[in-house]
Write a protein that holds these residues in place. Structure first.
Motif, PDB file in Angstrom:
ATOM      1  N   ARG A   1      17.639  -9.437 -30.281  1.00 20.72           N
ATOM      2  CA  ARG A   1      16.864  -8.352 -29.703  1.00 20.72           C
ATOM      3  C   ARG A   1      16.756  -8.464 -28.202  1.00 20.72           C
TER       4      ARG A   1
ATOM      5  N   ARG B   1      10.074 -15.457 -32.003  1.00 19.03           N
ATOM      6  CA  ARG B   1      10.896 -14.482 -31.286  1.00 19.03           C
ATOM      7  C   ARG B   1      11.170 -14.927 -29.849  1.00 19.03           C
TER       8      ARG B   1
ATOM      9  N   GLY C   1      11.600  -8.511 -37.684  1.00 15.80           N
ATOM     10  CA  GLY C   1      12.783  -8.789 -36.876  1.00 15.80           C
ATOM     11  C   GLY C   1      13.491 -10.091 -37.143  1.00 15.80           C
TER      12      GLY C   1
END
Length: 395
Positions: free
Chosen positions: A6, A224, A273
């Motif tokens: 991402r 993340r 995600g």
């Protein structure tokens, strides 16, 4: 999991495209007017071609690399294997010898300090800085901890607290892993059970679907930007108390029961995600007689119904051999079945009795005789090239 991270170059590409669009505007031929007197912005001539969209460099890199790889090199890149020791150069040599896509760190690979591990992993990546191997680890916290300096709690403690506490723990753990040069954590247990006798009980992040889902999403959010997150063990280890290191756990729960109890944490992790999903060696007999790790049906469910389009990987394939069941004693056949089922990558902590070259040979042969489409190998190899190359932007 999506095939690129991402935080890769998509934002830069979009910004370049917008800038380019602003530079190429023009009017139809005609008398020039001073810019200050123009009452409106110039109107683009419909005959003027629009600028080509800026392409993600990782995608272009992957196309070029894939075009120059042999079938055997593509197949080899789908394997994450293990070699013992803490000598980074020797580990790199093992990876390079077979052209592996990744290496998994086990307890015998962990040196005495974070600094030593960082130096070791740097050496492991040195052969090709543009496409380093994935370096994976099982760092859940609690019962499954490889790094002795990871003092963050695991599932047994976290499930009694808030999702914010889970996020903080996984964020701190991911920072340790990033500093140590680890790129992929097999750390987010998305299994759910309230049964204290279950093999997985001490490791789950929740004892009810909603609670587990909230903490799984929080764990992914915590990791993340530092490491790739893995959800395990799809479709869920909590429906049986058996240990998949010793047998193939089997449950007769229905598809509807699975959707209500076991799916929510995985769906939450996908929506949050997570880049990777690990398939367990688990049989849900009402869905498929094969273990999920070798099941095209379960891969289709994850892709088409759950909406996950990232990297899929097996749990350690050696576990199937260790069950003693005769149908799983051929390591090469297991690897073929795993890739044919839809796994992007095969994970194996292989013993001295397993030749990595033989594993690769078995899959190459399966492509040659049509059991695995070459297009599938190309797609899987390309997805891993994109992922591995994109990660270099964060180092």
């Amino acid at each position: 999991m999506r095939t690129t991270r991402r935080w890769a170059t998509a934002g830069v590409a979009a910004a370049l495209a917008v800038t380019a669009a602003g530079l190429v505007g023009c009017t139809a031929p005609g008398p020039a007017r001073p810019a200050a007197s123009a009452p409106h912005a110039p109107v683009r001539d419909s005959a003027t071609p629009s600028p080509a969209p800026t392409r993600d460099p990782a995608e272009a890199f992957a196309d070029q690399r894939l075009a120059n790889m042999t079938l055997r090199q593509k197949v080899a890149s789908l394997f994450m294997l293990h070699a013992g020791g803490t000598d980074g150069a020797a580990l790199r040599g093992f990876s390079d010898r077979y052209g592996l896509g990744g290496l998994i760190l086990m307890g015998d690979n962990i040196p005495a300090s974070p600094e030593a591990l960082a130096g070791q992993t740097a050496a492991m990546r040195a052969s090709d800085p543009t496409m380093p191997p994935l370096i994976g680890i099982d760092e859940e916290g609690g019962d499954v901890t490889r790094l002795p300096w990871d003092g963050q709690p695991g599932g047994e403690e976290l499930r009694g607290g808030s999702p914010d506490a889970t996020r903080a723990a996984f964020s701190a753990r991911a920072a340790l892993l990033k500093q140590a040069g680890v790129s992929l954590n097999f750390g987010v247990v998305a299994d759910m059970t309230a049964d204290p006798s279950s093999f997985i009980s001490d490791r789950v992040l929740g004892t009810d679907p909603a609670g587990a889902a909230d903490r799984v999403a929080a764990a992914v959010a915590g990791e993340r930007g530092s490491v790739l997150s893995t959800l395990k063990h799809f479709p869920g280890h909590g429906e049986t108390d058996a240990d998949s290191h010793l047998t193939v756990p089997t449950t007769t729960v229905s598809r509807a029961q699975w959707e209500a109890r076991d799916l929510p944490p995985f769906r939450a992790g996908v929506d949050a995600g997570a880049e990777v999903v690990m398939f367990g060696h688990l049989v849900y007999s009402q869905v498929d007689a094969a273990p999920a790790s070798l099941s095209p049906t379960w891969h289709r469910i994850l892709r088409d119904e759950v909406g996950f389009h990232g990297i899929t990987i097996t749990d350690d394939l050696r576990m199937l051999q260790d069950t003693g069941l005769p149908q799983y004693q051929d390591a090469g056949a297991n690897a073929v079945a795993a890739i044919a089922a839809g796994n992007t990558m095969v994970l194996m902590v292989q013993g001295a009795d397993t030749d990595p070259a033989a594993l690769i040979d078995a899959v190459v042969a399966a492509v040659g005789d049509g059991r695995i489409p070459v297009e599938q190998i190309d797609a899987d190899a390309r997805a891993l090239i994109v992922l591995r190359h994109s990660m270099t932007k964060e180092e």
